[in-house]
Design an enzyme around this catalytic site. Structure first.
Site, PDB file in Angstrom:
ATOM      1  N   ASP A  46      34.852  46.940  49.566  1.00 48.49           N
ATOM      2  CA  ASP A  46      36.519  46.633  48.903  1.00 48.49           C
ATOM      3  C   ASP A  46      37.256  45.717  50.144  1.00 48.49           C
ATOM      4  OD1 ASP A  46      38.952  47.162  46.525  1.00 48.49           O
ATOM      5  OD2 ASP A  46      39.233  47.282  48.661  1.00 48.49           O
ATOM      6  N   TYR A  51      43.695  41.894  54.162  1.00 48.07           N
ATOM      7  CA  TYR A  51      43.482  42.679  55.984  1.00 48.07           C
ATOM      8  C   TYR A  51      43.504  42.100  56.782  1.00 48.07           C
ATOM      9  CZ  TYR A  51      42.722  45.513  51.615  1.00 48.07           C
ATOM     10  OH  TYR A  51      43.114  46.580  49.842  1.00 48.07           O
ATOM     11  N   LYS A  76      40.588  40.130  46.984  1.00 48.24           N
ATOM     12  CA  LYS A  76      41.438  40.028  46.361  1.00 48.24           C
ATOM     13  C   LYS A  76      42.888  38.770  47.616  1.00 48.24           C
ATOM     14  CE  LYS A  76      41.769  44.762  46.945  1.00 48.24           C
ATOM     15  NZ  LYS A  76      41.196  45.005  48.015  1.00 48.24           N
ATOM     16  N   HIS A 109      45.774  40.476  43.724  1.00 45.56           N
ATOM     17  CA  HIS A 109      46.332  41.421  44.769  1.00 45.56           C
ATOM     18  C   HIS A 109      48.169  42.195  43.921  1.00 45.56           C
ATOM     19  CE1 HIS A 109      45.726  43.248  49.299  1.00 45.56           C
ATOM     20  NE2 HIS A 109      46.255  44.170  48.521  1.00 45.56           N
TER      21      HIS A 109
END
Length: 278
Positions: A46, A51, A76, A109
């Protein structure tokens, strides 16, 4: 090596119930962390555009030697991608960063209801899904009222809703709504960022079953039907978090852990969170 159970999503796609999260893993460590997780036995990773480590996830999968089709990968949509064209372009960027032709799951997200039209973003997600370049689409941090608005204005039902959930925040209203509408619940911060591992109720259960508090908490998630993805860069902890399938919690233990719910979030409230990165 344990066989991780899967959950069938509402479009028939199978998702491993236990995955490996890479939130806050630095980009230069992500490939190694991903490769380690795959060596341990994880087949579900994930990540997210926000990120900044999608490239490392793709590299780690390639370095592992495990066929791409055997690893379920989620990313996401970044909060700063709001127009239709931005959403479509950002998905192209995600595939390029990962080095994939197809993604398994792509999520919105955050709803960002105060600053953006999440229904319009979802319609762009539907276009991506229709293209066949993603096997399933879903949302993250959506409350029931956000989902009702989606249902009223779009055609594709989200396959997944990834929400904060742990013993101190059962989030049962959202989980129940998800279940009623055939939306799988994924739990982020599953051990409340470590807060629950010292809870006396959980530590006593852990002593009784011969497991760690983290393992007991993750097992609680698995037994109640959540998809869960703990994260760590320490191999021993990665192995510990995977070792969940040689024991079960009895009804009393499950009820005791569920009873710890006190509505305590470790992250933002989805109804007010409005962070837009540069």
């Amino acid at each position: 090596m344990a066989t991780v159970p899967t959950i069938r999503l509402n479009n028939g796609v199978e998702i491993p119930q236990l995955g490996f999260g890479v939130f806050q893993i630095p980009p230069d460590q992500t490939a190694e962390a991903t490769r380690t997780a795959l060596e341990v036995g994880y087949r579900h990773i994930d990540t997210a555009q926000m990120y900044g480590n999608e490239k490392g996830v793709g590299a780690g999968i390639r370095d592992s030697g495990i066929p791409r089709e055997e690893v379920f990968v989620t990313s996401k949509l970044n909060n700063n991608r709001q127009s239709r064209d931005d959403v479509l372009r950002s998905f192209d960027e995600t595939l390029a960063q990962l080095g994939f032709d197809q993604l398994d799951l792509f999520l919105v997200h955050w709803p960002l209801a105060s600053v953006s039209d999440y229904v319009a973003r979802w319609k762009a997600m539907e276009e991506i899904y229709a293209s066949g370049r993603v096997r399933a689409i879903g949302v993250s941090n959506f409350q029931p009222h956000h989902l009702r608005n989606l249902f009223a204005g779009t055609e594709v039902r989200p396959a997944v809703n990834q929400i904060e959930a742990h013993p101190y925040l059962g989030n049962d209203e959202a989980r129940t709504f998800n279940a009623q509408h055939e939306i799988a619940t994924e739990a982020w911060a599953p051990i409340a960022k470590g807060r629950v591992t010292g809870d006396p109720v959980i530590t006593q259960i852990a002593e009784r079953v011969g497991k760690t508090p983290a393992q007991v908490t993750l097992r609680w998630h698995v037994q109640r039907g959540d998809v869960v993805f703990p994260k760590s860069v320490t191999r021993s902890r990665v192995e510990e978090n995977f070792d969940l399938f040689d024991f079960e919690l009895d009804e009393a233990a499950m009820a005791a852990i569920t009873g710890l719910d006190r509505g305590e979030r470790t992250g933002p409230d989805p109804d007010t969170f409005a962070y837009i990165p540069d």
